[in-house]
Scaffold this motif. Structure first.
Motif, PDB file in Angstrom:
ATOM      1  N   HIS A  89       0.809  -1.220   0.000  1.00  0.00           N
ATOM      2  CA  HIS A  89       0.000   0.000   0.000  1.00  0.00           C
ATOM      3  C   HIS A  89       0.848   1.278   0.000  1.00  0.00           C
ATOM      4  N   ARG A  90       2.068   1.182  -0.439  1.00  0.00           N
ATOM      5  CA  ARG A  90       2.985   2.323  -0.380  1.00  0.00           C
ATOM      6  C   ARG A  90       2.492   3.521  -1.180  1.00  0.00           C
ATOM      7  N   THR A  91       1.991   3.296  -2.364  1.00  0.00           N
ATOM      8  CA  THR A  91       1.578   4.426  -3.208  1.00  0.00           C
ATOM      9  C   THR A  91       0.368   5.142  -2.635  1.00  0.00           C
ATOM     10  N   GLU A  92      -0.618   4.385  -2.168  1.00  0.00           N
ATOM     11  CA  GLU A  92      -1.799   5.052  -1.602  1.00  0.00           C
ATOM     12  C   GLU A  92      -1.518   5.683  -0.241  1.00  0.00           C
ATOM     13  N   LEU A  93      -0.496   5.192   0.453  1.00  0.00           N
ATOM     14  CA  LEU A  93      -0.105   5.790   1.743  1.00  0.00           C
ATOM     15  C   LEU A  93       0.878   6.941   1.554  1.00  0.00           C
ATOM     16  N   GLU A  94       1.319   7.175   0.320  1.00  0.00           N
ATOM     17  CA  GLU A  94       2.308   8.206   0.005  1.00  0.00           C
ATOM     18  C   GLU A  94       3.599   8.017   0.801  1.00  0.00           C
ATOM     19  N   SER A  95       4.005   6.772   0.953  1.00  0.00           N
ATOM     20  CA  SER A  95       5.218   6.370   1.688  1.00  0.00           C
ATOM     21  C   SER A  95       5.226   6.845   3.129  1.00  0.00           C
ATOM     22  N   LYS A  96       4.039   6.956   3.723  1.00  0.00           N
ATOM     23  CA  LYS A  96       3.917   7.340   5.134  1.00  0.00           C
ATOM     24  C   LYS A  96       3.217   6.219   5.881  1.00  0.00           C
ATOM     25  N   TYR A  97       3.821   5.800   6.966  1.00  0.00           N
ATOM     26  CA  TYR A  97       3.224   4.733   7.773  1.00  0.00           C
ATOM     27  C   TYR A  97       2.004   5.291   8.510  1.00  0.00           C
TER      28      TYR A  97
END
Length: 183
Positions: A89-97
């Motif tokens: 889910h990195r892209t939809e999270l914009e690389s934010k945990y």
């Protein structure tokens, strides 16, 4: 007693000093770079080697505990689960945990139980703090030794500014044999 020191003192990274956290007296003890430099001046430069060796041995023990914590089956499985989630889910999270996942992780760790009177996450925080304090102490020893050396170099004469003996001997009207033997 590096293990006692790292547990009882807190390191201020910006000002580079340690402050005692818990004390029974009304006074707080602190250790600064100047204290380290004074100790080196008093006891000699040899204490640095011994101190660094003790800290190295202490850090080896702490990193072993650190790695045992991370390789615990419950912790490792939860971390791997979160890594897989983050990678997919990195892209939809914009690389934010996500904060909610972090809260869920903390709650699941707290449910695991207690060790040495505190939960696993508290024990891990304490471990990381002790490692940081030990590394901060090494940094302070380095800074204190540099301060000691820079203070000690003030007494080394400037060899380029040394007076010429022959000129001073002639001005003082010393015997010609003295001036001649100088060559």
């Amino acid at each position: 007693n590096i293990h006692v020191f790292t547990a009882r003192y807190h390191y201020n990274l910006n000002a580079q000093f340690f402050v005692e956290s818990d004390t029974e007296t009304r006074h707080l003890n602190s250790i600064s770079i100047q204290h380290i430099a004074n100790s080196i001046r008093t006891h000699g430069i040899g204490i640095m080697n011994t101190t660094i060796n003790f800290i190295y041995q202490f850090l080896v023990q702490k990193f072993m505990t650190f790695s045992q914590f991370l390789y615990d089956d419950n912790i490792k499985s939860r971390l791997l689960k979160d890594v897989r989630y983050f990678k997919t889910h990195r892209t939809e999270l914009e690389s934010k945990y996500p904060y909610k996942r972090a809260e869920a992780f903390i709650k699941s760790i707290k449910r695991m139980g207690m060790t040495h009177g505190m939960d696993f996450l508290g024990a891990f925080r304490k471990l990381v703090t002790e490692i940081g304090n030990a590394l901060g102490y090494v940094r302070m020893i380095r800074s204190g030794s540099l301060r000691y050396c820079s203070n000690a170099t003030a007494f080394i004469p400037d060899l380029s500014a040394q007076p010429n003996f022959e000129e001073h001997a002639k001005e003082s009207e010393l015997p010609p044999a003295t001036v001649r033997n100088f060559d």
